[in-house]
Design an enzyme around this catalytic site. Sequence first.
Site, PDB file in Angstrom:
ATOM      1  CG  ASP A 202      -2.313   0.602   0.838  1.00 31.32           C
ATOM      2  OD1 ASP A 202      -2.328   1.766   0.387  1.00 31.32           O
ATOM      3  OD2 ASP A 202      -3.348  -0.072   0.990  1.00 31.32           O
ATOM      4  CG  HIS A 279      -4.309   2.148  -2.191  1.00 29.35           C
ATOM      5  ND1 HIS A 279      -4.349   2.831  -0.990  1.00 29.35           N
ATOM      6  CD2 HIS A 279      -5.585   2.108  -2.647  1.00 29.35           C
ATOM      7  CE1 HIS A 279      -5.616   3.177  -0.735  1.00 29.35           C
ATOM      8  NE2 HIS A 279      -6.384   2.767  -1.721  1.00 29.35           N
ATOM      9  CD  GLU A 343      -9.988   3.965  -1.146  1.00 28.10           C
ATOM     10  OE1 GLU A 343     -10.905   4.296  -0.395  1.00 28.10           O
ATOM     11  OE2 GLU A 343      -8.841   3.683  -0.730  1.00 28.10           O
TER      12      GLU A 343
END
Length: 545
Positions: A202, A279, A343
């Site tokens: 991440d 990410h 995202e």
Amino acid sequence: MRRVRIWMAAGLLAASCACGRTLPSDGTIDVVPVPVRVTPVEGVFRLGASTPVCIESSDERMRWVADALDEVLQPVFGRGLECRFPQAGEPHAVNFLLDASMAPDAYRLTVTPERVDIRAGAPEGAFYAVQTLRQLLPVEAFDGGVRTVELPAVEIEDRPAMAYRGLMLDVARHFFTVDEVKRTLDLLALHKMNVFHWHLTDDQGWRIEIRRYPELTRVGSVRRRTLIGKDPGGEYDETCRYDERPYGGFYTQEEVREVVDYAARRFITVIPEIEFPGHAVAALASYPWLGCTGERYEVRQTWDIDDRVFCVGRDSTFDFIEGVLDEVIGLFPSTYIHIGGDECPTKMWEQCPHCRARMRAEGLTAPRQLQGYATKRVERFLQAHGRRLIGWDEILDGGVSPTAAVMSWRGTEGGIRAARQGNPVVMAPTTHCYLDYYQTDDVANEPLAWGGCLPLSKVYELDPYEGLDSLAQRCVLGVQANLWTEYIPDFAQAQYMLLPRLAAVAEVGWAPRRRNYDDFLRRMEHLRLLYGACGYRYAPHPFVH
Ligand code: TNX
């Protein structure tokens, strides 16, 4: 086919048993997740330290089942089971038998005053029977010093309804050691869960050794410092405080193999997640040429969504991700490989000449479609290596192939859409499965959490089939609890957030159509005592009346 008979004598030698206690059964049969059928019978079986255990099977994995029983009884009798092979059976014994006419994950556990018989379709079914047996023992048994312990006579028929019963652990925001990961796998085993989704990369850390790309762990596994307290969501100013301490950690490939093996022995599949194309800050910090601008970034120190993502215009990015996945495939035998996909802002792509050229070359009309392009390109690579892609529900936005599996987190809508078009689905909606959310509304008296309020009762309400006809329901592989760890700095708190809510997710996956919350809560009284006996930390809220 050679039939192997494995004979074992449980526990202590007779001489050392003499000092132990005999623990009576209180007659309660409270099993979580709820079995298909429980038929209590009159009487008890006295399980002693020298009760023989007979496993008759040619399947090597029955050794793992024997080890599991060993692990359960070790704290009770003070030592593990003694193996003697091969030897003939005795009546006062625990007998395992595989029955090919049963489903692999099904078992029938029959306890009579004379014997314990476990019949299962395959070793995983037998393993689940051992976990049930563990819950039949009076919880004081785990205090140890026991000579004999009574099991209530009963016949239990059981099998899970859903094939996928998972937990995702985020080890990027906070790192958990190999031992802690193993303790997490033990927890999954206790709840008869069978998938461990390992979120390995991440913005805030890259946690898996990749030999081709050593900077990923040399640089990407350490952040210089960490934000203290709640992330203000992009508004970083002088009021934000940082701990000014480097934070890091990663797993070597040898450690990864150790975890995968530990999980396999508990009939748990490990699905690795490598986030792509969002990410990505830890990866970009390690190799700046992976980003659109080539700038050198620091590994992220805050928790919000980041604009800095992999450049999908350059082929070198795809060479990189394929190189990473090539090593990942070698380490993880799972059918599915998780590529994240959540995202991913398109801001960098919009300004990047390479990404714009890619759009033109591929005839794409909106930057968002670049994610669909990237996902499909990675999927082709995985397929060429005999694997399947799974990703967060954003992968639907760019259009996915029918074989990609979708993990529905932004509610169940994505999952419903995917299942209706025939894609395999795992339901893990924020509304029911986000165990990083508060578990009561008394937020002032809880450790800092992501937000929301997700009490045990709400988790239990998840209906993974809602909104789907019977055909689409067949696409729902199962359910998953997610533990994101921005605000979970250590394993003690991870347990507190997981327990007892993990049990609710386990029961949803095991028995989605046979649920009753009051009955579940009643059965949980026993399981929570077992948590305590096993040294696990759990949240007391649901049990305080
Ligand atoms: C959303 S769920 C995320 C994570 C955060 C989480 C916090 C998902 C696929 N992405 O990056 O950690 O919310 O609850």
